[in-house]
Design a protein around this motif. Sequence first.
Motif, mmCIF file in Angstrom:
data_model
loop_
_atom_site.group_PDB
_atom_site.id
_atom_site.type_symbol
_atom_site.label_atom_id
_atom_site.label_comp_id
_atom_site.label_asym_id
_atom_site.label_seq_id
_atom_site.Cartn_x
_atom_site.Cartn_y
_atom_site.Cartn_z
ATOM 1 N N GLN A 262 6.140 -1.902 6.917
ATOM 2 C CA GLN A 262 6.746 -1.899 5.578
ATOM 3 C C GLN A 262 5.720 -2.264 4.513
ATOM 4 N N GLU B 210 1.806 3.229 -1.453
ATOM 5 C CA GLU B 210 2.387 3.853 -2.650
ATOM 6 C C GLU B 210 1.981 3.126 -3.934
ATOM 7 N N LEU C 258 4.644 0.359 1.509
ATOM 8 C CA LEU C 258 4.785 0.021 0.086
ATOM 9 C C LEU C 258 3.430 -0.070 -0.604
#
Length: 178
Positions: free
Chosen positions: A53, A60, A57
Motif C-alpha cells: 500500500q 502515485e 500510494l
Amino acid sequence: MHGVGPADATALALAHRATRAGRPETVAAVDEHLFATKLGQEMRRAATRTGRQLLDLASEVYGRPEIADYFGRVVRREVPGTQAVAAGIVYAATGVPVRQAVASDLFAFCASFAGAALRLRLTDHRRAQTMLHAVAPVIERTVEAALRRELADVGATVFASDIMSGRHERAEARLFAS
C-alpha cells in the motif's frame, strides 16, 4: 525495541542506503531476508500488505522511478515488499536522510503502540503522550544501532511477541489485524 530495531529499523536503513546507491538487487535481498525473519503468517501478511500500500500510494504521489520500479516488482511477486523496505525506498527516493528516516519510522511504531493502548483502554491520552516523550532516548539508541548493522544482522526473536502472535492467528475474535 529489541524486535523492531534489529529487524525492521535495520532493514529500513539498509534498503535506504541501497536505494540511494542505485542497487535494486541489494534492496530485494534485504526485503527477502526481512520477510524470512517474520515467523508468523499474520506478521508476514501485515508487513507485505502495508508495504504494498505504501509503495502504491507513494508511486502515485511522488512519481519517483525507484518507487514505481520496486512497486512493479512487488505486483509481479518478484519480491515481498515488506513495509520497512518500502519505507526505506520511499524515504531515500524523496531525499529524507537515513538517520531521520529510521527515527521517523521508529517513532511511528511507538505511536501505533500508544494508539493500541488507548483503544484497549490501558492508558489515557496524557499518559500516552508522556510515554511517547519518554521513549525518545530509546529511539535514538535504536537508530544508532540500526545504522551500524549489516544484512546478516537483520532479524530478531522476541519470544513473548512471537508466542502471542501465534495465539492471535488462531483466535476466534480479534481487535487488531496483527
